[in-house]
Design an enzyme around this catalytic site. Structure first.
Site, PDB file in Angstrom:
ATOM      1  N   LYS A  54       0.860  -1.185   0.000  1.00  0.00           N
ATOM      2  CA  LYS A  54       0.000   0.000   0.000  1.00  0.00           C
ATOM      3  C   LYS A  54       0.894   1.234   0.000  1.00  0.00           C
ATOM      4  O   LYS A  54       1.761   1.375   0.872  1.00  0.00           O
ATOM      5  CB  LYS A  54      -0.893  -0.012   1.251  1.00  0.00           C
ATOM      6  CG  LYS A  54      -1.683   1.277   1.507  1.00  0.00           C
ATOM      7  CD  LYS A  54      -2.907   1.339   0.617  1.00  0.00           C
ATOM      8  CE  LYS A  54      -3.805   2.519   1.013  1.00  0.00           C
ATOM      9  NZ  LYS A  54      -4.537   2.261   2.265  1.00  0.00           N
ATOM     10  N   VAL A  55       0.675   2.120  -0.972  1.00  0.00           N
ATOM     11  CA  VAL A  55       1.467   3.344  -1.075  1.00  0.00           C
ATOM     12  C   VAL A  55       0.538   4.513  -1.359  1.00  0.00           C
ATOM     13  O   VAL A  55      -0.650   4.355  -1.639  1.00  0.00           O
ATOM     14  CB  VAL A  55       2.520   3.244  -2.206  1.00  0.00           C
ATOM     15  CG1 VAL A  55       3.489   2.103  -1.961  1.00  0.00           C
ATOM     16  CG2 VAL A  55       1.844   3.121  -3.575  1.00  0.00           C
ATOM     17  N   SER A  56       1.100   5.695  -1.315  1.00  0.00           N
ATOM     18  CA  SER A  56       0.370   6.897  -1.710  1.00  0.00           C
ATOM     19  C   SER A  56       0.314   6.988  -3.237  1.00  0.00           C
ATOM     20  O   SER A  56       1.303   6.693  -3.919  1.00  0.00           O
ATOM     21  CB  SER A  56       1.068   8.144  -1.169  1.00  0.00           C
ATOM     22  OG  SER A  56       1.176   8.107   0.229  1.00  0.00           O
ATOM     23  N   THR A 109      -0.021  11.522  -0.716  1.00  0.00           N
ATOM     24  CA  THR A 109      -1.014  12.260  -1.496  1.00  0.00           C
ATOM     25  C   THR A 109      -1.456  13.501  -0.739  1.00  0.00           C
ATOM     26  O   THR A 109      -1.693  14.556  -1.334  1.00  0.00           O
ATOM     27  CB  THR A 109      -2.229  11.367  -1.801  1.00  0.00           C
ATOM     28  OG1 THR A 109      -1.781  10.178  -2.462  1.00  0.00           O
ATOM     29  CG2 THR A 109      -3.223  12.091  -2.683  1.00  0.00           C
ATOM     30  N   ALA A 110      -1.587  13.380   0.578  1.00  0.00           N
ATOM     31  CA  ALA A 110      -1.992  14.528   1.388  1.00  0.00           C
ATOM     32  C   ALA A 110      -1.039  15.704   1.166  1.00  0.00           C
ATOM     33  O   ALA A 110      -1.481  16.847   0.957  1.00  0.00           O
ATOM     34  CB  ALA A 110      -2.030  14.144   2.860  1.00  0.00           C
ATOM     35  N   HIS A 150      -7.176  10.208   7.544  1.00  0.00           N
ATOM     36  CA  HIS A 150      -7.840   9.071   8.183  1.00  0.00           C
ATOM     37  C   HIS A 150      -8.623   9.452   9.433  1.00  0.00           C
ATOM     38  O   HIS A 150      -9.417  10.377   9.413  1.00  0.00           O
ATOM     39  CB  HIS A 150      -6.839   7.952   8.438  1.00  0.00           C
ATOM     40  CG  HIS A 150      -6.300   7.326   7.188  1.00  0.00           C
ATOM     41  ND1 HIS A 150      -7.048   7.208   6.044  1.00  0.00           N
ATOM     42  CD2 HIS A 150      -5.096   6.783   6.906  1.00  0.00           C
ATOM     43  CE1 HIS A 150      -6.317   6.625   5.102  1.00  0.00           C
ATOM     44  NE2 HIS A 150      -5.128   6.358   5.589  1.00  0.00           N
TER      45      HIS A 150
END
Length: 279
Positions: A54-56, A109-110, A150
């Site tokens: 899982k990655v951005s 991404t944020a 989140h």
């Protein structure tokens, strides 16, 4: 041989991967799982450290030579974007010039969304801080603002903080598209993307069919243990895009990476590399 998998300990990831991790997906290999914040997995993926990771989405330009983007298992959606938080005494002041801002990772991404939003008035200083330290740090005055994701969407008022901007709302108003947050990648030559897609979709469907069966596992890894917060987290981040990226999801990925490259924030990548595996 066991499949190496790296995901975050967040409820959406543990909910999605519960069945795969626990050997409940027919035909899937055993899984050796690592739990880490996405900033850690972004860096590890550059070394090819995991078979599934899982990655951005923001990290894809550095990863797609070695990994396939899978069309399922990730985190996209509406109304689920990162927040920029400040103390009450800065409420309403969107000008962060001169400010110090804590962020959860420089390839998240944020942070990419934040850089696009703040392009005309960038802060004076950015500090990469472990996610769990951001809200306490802003509340204590160590940082002028903090970028959070989140479960912080539900818990930030407890720290006496206020949301300066919802970057998801900003993105959706500007593009009309969902916000692409986290992606699932399969390492080229190590795992068949067709098989991996099937395993993950099966795992998602089993979680939806029996959410109570995931509860113990999800709560064991959640940073926020309150069941109401965990349930809201899963409901927000595990949605139709988790099972199928689809046309809107792919358009969101293309828009994010296209804008980032045009602004000189990320390398340019070919559209074929950025397209989720489908056949």
């Amino acid at each position: 041989m066991a499949l190496s998998l790296a995901i975050s300990p967040c409820p959406n990831d543990t909910f999605v991967f519960h069945a795969l991790v626990h050997g409940l997906v027919p035909g899937a290999p055993p899984v050796d799982v690592t739990y880490a914040d996405v900033d850690v997995t972004n860096t590890a993926a550059e070394r090819g450290a995991y078979d599934l990771v899982k990655v951005s989405y923001a990290a894809l330009p550095w990863l797609l030579d070695d990994y396939h983007l899978l069309p399922c298992g990730g985190a996209l959606g509406r109304g689920c974007g990162p927040l920029v938080l400040t103390r009450e005494d800065r409420a309403g002041n969107a000008d962060l010039t001169g400010a110090t801002v804590a962020v959860p990772g420089d390839r998240t991404t944020a942070y990419l969304l934040f850089r696009l939003w703040a392009a005309r008035r960038p802060p004076a200083r950015i500090e990469v801080v472990p996610f769990h330290e951001i809200m306490p740090g802003v509340a204590a005055g160590r940082y002028d603002a903090g970028l959070v994701i989140h479960e912080a969407r539900f818990t930030y008022p407890r720290y006496g903080l206020t949301a300066l901007v919802d970057l998801g709302q900003w993105w959706e108003a500007d593009t009309g598209l969902p916000i692409p947050l986290g992606a699932i990648l399969a390492r080229r030559g190590a795992v068949d993307p067709a098989e991996a897609t099937g395993w993950i979709r099966d795992s998602v469907r089993r979680a939806w069919a029996d959410p109570a069966g995931t509860e113990k596992y999800v709560l064991a890894h959640a940073q926020e243990m309150e069941r109401d917060v965990v349930d809201r987290h899963i409901a927000l981040y595990v949605n139709e895009f988790t099972a199928e990226l689809g046309v809107d999801g792919q358009a969101a990925v293309d828009a994010l990476l296209g804008r980032a490259a045009a602004a000189g924030l990320t390398p340019q990548i070919s559209s074929s590399r950025a397209t989720a595996w489908t056949s």
